[in-house]
Design a protein around this motif. Structure first.
Motif, PDB file in Angstrom:
ATOM      1  N   ALA A 220       2.329   8.794  -0.886  1.00 56.21           N
ATOM      2  CA  ALA A 220       3.768   9.039  -0.732  1.00 56.21           C
ATOM      3  C   ALA A 220       4.510   8.788  -2.043  1.00 56.21           C
ATOM      4  CB  ALA A 220       4.333   8.154   0.384  1.00 56.21           C
ATOM      5  N   LYS A 221       4.080   7.776  -2.787  1.00 59.45           N
ATOM      6  CA  LYS A 221       4.752   7.435  -4.052  1.00 59.45           C
ATOM      7  C   LYS A 221       4.262   8.273  -5.225  1.00 59.45           C
ATOM      8  CE  LYS A 221       5.306   3.270  -5.709  1.00 59.45           C
ATOM      9  NZ  LYS A 221       6.640   2.820  -6.042  1.00 59.45           N
ATOM     10  N   GLY A 222       3.096   8.904  -5.045  1.00 57.11           N
ATOM     11  CA  GLY A 222       2.490   9.588  -6.177  1.00 57.11           C
ATOM     12  C   GLY A 222       2.030   8.568  -7.197  1.00 57.11           C
ATOM     13  N   ARG A 223       1.513   7.436  -6.676  1.00 61.67           N
ATOM     14  CA  ARG A 223       1.138   6.319  -7.555  1.00 61.67           C
ATOM     15  C   ARG A 223      -0.371   6.249  -7.722  1.00 61.67           C
ATOM     16  NH1 ARG A 223       3.611   0.360  -6.843  1.00 61.67           N
ATOM     17  NH2 ARG A 223       1.993  -0.915  -7.751  1.00 61.67           N
ATOM     18  N   PRO A 224      -0.845   5.957  -8.949  1.00 61.38           N
ATOM     19  CA  PRO A 224      -2.285   5.812  -9.169  1.00 61.38           C
ATOM     20  C   PRO A 224      -2.829   4.664  -8.308  1.00 61.38           C
ATOM     21  CG  PRO A 224      -1.066   5.769 -11.249  1.00 61.38           C
ATOM     22  CD  PRO A 224      -0.058   5.704 -10.161  1.00 61.38           C
TER      23      PRO A 224
ATOM     24  N   PRO B  61       4.916  -1.683  -2.233  1.00 61.12           N
ATOM     25  CA  PRO B  61       5.440  -1.494  -3.584  1.00 61.12           C
ATOM     26  C   PRO B  61       6.911  -1.137  -3.462  1.00 61.12           C
ATOM     27  CG  PRO B  61       4.394   0.517  -2.857  1.00 61.12           C
ATOM     28  CD  PRO B  61       4.298  -0.464  -1.706  1.00 61.12           C
ATOM     29  N   SER B  62       7.596  -1.013  -4.573  1.00 62.57           N
ATOM     30  CA  SER B  62       8.973  -0.530  -4.509  1.00 62.57           C
ATOM     31  C   SER B  62       8.965   0.885  -3.926  1.00 62.57           C
ATOM     32  CB  SER B  62       9.587  -0.545  -5.906  1.00 62.57           C
ATOM     33  OG  SER B  62       8.714   0.077  -6.838  1.00 62.57           O
ATOM     34  N   ALA B  63      10.013   1.213  -3.141  1.00 61.39           N
ATOM     35  CA  ALA B  63      10.020   2.454  -2.361  1.00 61.39           C
ATOM     36  C   ALA B  63      10.604   3.633  -3.143  1.00 61.39           C
ATOM     37  CB  ALA B  63      10.789   2.231  -1.053  1.00 61.39           C
ATOM     38  N   ASN B  64      10.109   3.813  -4.358  1.00 58.34           N
ATOM     39  CA  ASN B  64      10.537   4.937  -5.182  1.00 58.34           C
ATOM     40  C   ASN B  64       9.338   5.830  -5.468  1.00 58.34           C
ATOM     41  OD1 ASN B  64       9.935   2.347  -6.719  1.00 58.34           O
ATOM     42  ND2 ASN B  64       9.531   3.893  -8.287  1.00 58.34           N
ATOM     43  N   THR B  65       9.597   7.057  -5.882  1.00 59.08           N
ATOM     44  CA  THR B  65       8.532   7.877  -6.430  1.00 59.08           C
ATOM     45  C   THR B  65       8.071   7.205  -7.715  1.00 59.08           C
ATOM     46  OG1 THR B  65       9.530   9.867  -5.532  1.00 59.08           O
ATOM     47  CG2 THR B  65       8.004  10.169  -7.364  1.00 59.08           C
TER      48      THR B  65
ATOM     49  N   PRO C 157      13.416   5.042 -11.219  1.00 61.60           N
ATOM     50  CA  PRO C 157      13.971   3.687 -11.070  1.00 61.60           C
ATOM     51  C   PRO C 157      13.785   3.173  -9.640  1.00 61.60           C
ATOM     52  CG  PRO C 157      15.537   5.134 -12.198  1.00 61.60           C
ATOM     53  CD  PRO C 157      14.437   6.013 -11.683  1.00 61.60           C
ATOM     54  N   SER C 158      13.534   1.890  -9.492  1.00 62.96           N
ATOM     55  CA  SER C 158      13.340   1.302  -8.162  1.00 62.96           C
ATOM     56  C   SER C 158      14.611   1.446  -7.329  1.00 62.96           C
ATOM     57  CB  SER C 158      12.982  -0.179  -8.286  1.00 62.96           C
ATOM     58  OG  SER C 158      11.732  -0.326  -8.893  1.00 62.96           O
ATOM     59  N   PRO C 159      14.455   1.571  -5.996  1.00 66.93           N
ATOM     60  CA  PRO C 159      15.617   1.794  -5.129  1.00 66.93           C
ATOM     61  C   PRO C 159      16.348   0.503  -4.772  1.00 66.93           C
ATOM     62  CG  PRO C 159      13.580   1.964  -3.871  1.00 66.93           C
ATOM     63  CD  PRO C 159      13.180   1.648  -5.266  1.00 66.93           C
TER      64      PRO C 159
ATOM     65  N   ILE D  18      16.531  -6.224  -9.267  1.00 66.67           N
ATOM     66  CA  ILE D  18      15.293  -5.993 -10.023  1.00 66.67           C
ATOM     67  C   ILE D  18      14.151  -6.705  -9.295  1.00 66.67           C
ATOM     68  CG2 ILE D  18      16.361  -5.630 -12.287  1.00 66.67           C
ATOM     69  CD1 ILE D  18      15.727  -8.495 -12.999  1.00 66.67           C
ATOM     70  N   GLU D  19      12.930  -6.236  -9.557  1.00 70.11           N
ATOM     71  CA  GLU D  19      11.785  -6.701  -8.787  1.00 70.11           C
ATOM     72  C   GLU D  19      11.486  -8.183  -9.054  1.00 70.11           C
ATOM     73  OE1 GLU D  19      11.852  -4.399 -11.046  1.00 70.11           O
ATOM     74  OE2 GLU D  19      11.191  -2.471 -10.260  1.00 70.11           O
ATOM     75  N   SER D  20      10.663  -8.743  -8.140  1.00 73.58           N
ATOM     76  CA  SER D  20      10.332 -10.168  -8.191  1.00 73.58           C
ATOM     77  C   SER D  20       9.627 -10.553  -9.489  1.00 73.58           C
ATOM     78  CB  SER D  20       9.414 -10.510  -7.011  1.00 73.58           C
ATOM     79  OG  SER D  20       8.229  -9.727  -7.062  1.00 73.58           O
TER      80      SER D  20
ATOM     81  N   LYS E  32       4.407   4.360 -17.224  1.00 74.47           N
ATOM     82  CA  LYS E  32       5.801   4.626 -17.531  1.00 74.47           C
ATOM     83  C   LYS E  32       6.610   4.331 -16.273  1.00 74.47           C
ATOM     84  CE  LYS E  32       8.893   7.787 -19.738  1.00 74.47           C
ATOM     85  NZ  LYS E  32       9.547   9.048 -19.455  1.00 74.47           N
ATOM     86  N   HIS E  33       7.741   3.713 -16.440  1.00 74.64           N
ATOM     87  CA  HIS E  33       8.401   3.128 -15.301  1.00 74.64           C
ATOM     88  C   HIS E  33       9.884   3.335 -15.376  1.00 74.64           C
ATOM     89  CE1 HIS E  33       6.060  -0.084 -13.015  1.00 74.64           C
ATOM     90  NE2 HIS E  33       6.772   0.570 -12.158  1.00 74.64           N
ATOM     91  N   TYR E  34      10.553   3.248 -14.262  1.00 72.72           N
ATOM     92  CA  TYR E  34      12.000   3.076 -14.236  1.00 72.72           C
ATOM     93  C   TYR E  34      12.750   4.159 -15.017  1.00 72.72           C
ATOM     94  CZ  TYR E  34       9.948  -1.626 -13.807  1.00 72.72           C
ATOM     95  OH  TYR E  34       9.178  -2.693 -13.481  1.00 72.72           O
TER      96      TYR E  34
HETATM   97 MG    MG Z   1       7.575  -0.494  -8.599  1.00 75.53          MG
END
Ligand code: MG
Ligand code: TXA
Length: 359
Positions: A65-69, A152-156, A160-162, A189-191, A246-248
């Protein structure tokens, strides 16, 4: 109907007031998780995309769903400190101290995993990331599901994280089963992530629980040297696998300008005037203190330097807003000073692809 259309899910949207809700309102979402589905939910840091942490199939769905490795491990969310003993082994005394001090709260601990945690959740690692979120909806959802929730954070991946349910909808509508809208998050911002598996305790990701906060409880800890640097410099590898991607990133080109504030304002004005004259939509990330000093482009105040928490809380929202209006170039002030400087700059540097100009 093409394949992609066929795969589209109906995503249930549910609004819940985090201050006044009935446990029954989370029954349906809890069942979804228990039955292998995916539910996005608010935490105090950012929205999470949750699935049953002990079910490898759920983990696969999350990555998809996230397209995450899938080598990027997930954080396991718990509602009770006693869960530590089920999920981890060889738990050091320091971990217990940090849990007592900061849970529920924005601290994630990396510990040696127990046999019940599948490697599909930990990205193949022998360690597991555990956190007890400080949010009534998140905690009740975990209880209702009867599971530990990997989230994980609920973003693609890469966006940027939601920090609002609207951001989750932008990225994941039609890809997951359920979105709980519990309003805006508070931290933004994340933990903070601390690795407790070695002899030295290491901060892998800075957050609002600072190095100083942690050291007060357990003595000296170190930052992972990869935190503030572009990865792969001289073979440096980030210990949190997620930090290497690459992030955010906003869609526009973000540049951070660092230096004395008068110089920063002057250079941002020079740059934004130049870009606007060339016909590019330009944005400026300013503060309450400086927002009236900028002459051109879309100027957004990220918060006040006197209350750094406001800067953390608005960071991702502002990056998404610049995307929405199609900003091509974004210039940002720098935030390395203060208690939260590390945490804020870590995100901003990544968003900028480490493009920082010293003036
Ligand atoms: Mg994240
Ligand atoms: O605030 C948060 O932590 C949010 C909310 C939803 O709880 N979650 C979050 O998850 O930020 P995510 O997946 O976006 O970031 C998790 C980070 C990644 O960088 C990942 O590589 C790292 O934690 N991580 C997870 N398990 C790990 C492990 N066993 N060893 C090292 N790093 C780990």
């Amino acid at each position: 109907m093409d394949l992609e259309e066929k795969e589209k899910k109906h995503t249930i949207l549910k609004q819940i007031d985090k201050y006044h809700f009935d446990k029954k309102q989370l029954e349906e979402a809890g069942k979804m998780i228990k039955n292998g589905g995916l539910v996005a939910f608010p935490t105090e840091t950012v929205y999470g995309l949750g699935g049953n942490a002990l079910d490898e199939e759920a983990a696969k769905k999350i990555y998809r769903a996230k397209g995450r490795p899938s080598d990027n491990p997930l954080i396991v969310h718990i509602a009770d400190i006693s869960a530590l003993d089920e999920l981890a082994v060889d738990i050091p005394e320091n971990a217990k101290k940090l849990a007592e001090a900061f849970w529920p709260g924005p601290l994630t601990m990396i510990l040696k995993k127990s046999a019940i945690v599948p490697k599909g959740t930990t990205g193949g690692l022998d360690s597991v990331a555990i956190r007890m979120p400080n949010h009534p909806i998140a905690l009740e959802l975990i209880r209702q599901s009867g599971c530990y929730i990997a989230a994980p954070s609920a973003n693609t991946s890469g966006r940027p994280s939601p920090t609002m349910a609207k951001h989750v909808e932008e990225d994941l509508l039609g890809k997951i089963d359920y979105i709980i809208d519990g309003g805006d998050v508070s931290v933004g911002i994340e933990s903070t992530i601390v690795d407790l598996t070695g002899d030295t305790v290491i901060i892998l990701r800075p957050g609002v629980i600072t190095k100083e906060n942690i050291e007060k409880m357990i003595g000296d800890v170190e930052y992972d040297p990869a935190i503030m640097q572009k990865e792969n410099v001289e073979g440096m590898v980030a210990k949190a696998p997620g930090m290497k991607y690459k992030h955010y990133a906003p869609k526009g080109k973000l540049t951070i300008i660092k230096g004395e504030i008068e110089n920063v304002i002057r250079v941002i004005n020079e740059q934004s005037i130049k870009k606007e004259k060339e016909g590019h939509l330009t944005g400026v990330i300013a503060t309450e203190e400086t927002k009236d000093s900028y002459l051109m482009g879309v100027v957004k105040s990220i918060g006040s330097r006197k209350e750094e928490e406001t800067i953390a809380a608005n960071l991702y929202k502002i990056l998404r807003e610049f995307d929405e209006i199609g900003t091509e170039y974004i210039y940002s002030e720098s935030f390395e000073k203060g208690d939260l400087g590390q945490a804020i700059m870590n995100r901003l540097l990544k968003a900028a692809g480490y493009d920082i100009l010293e003036v």
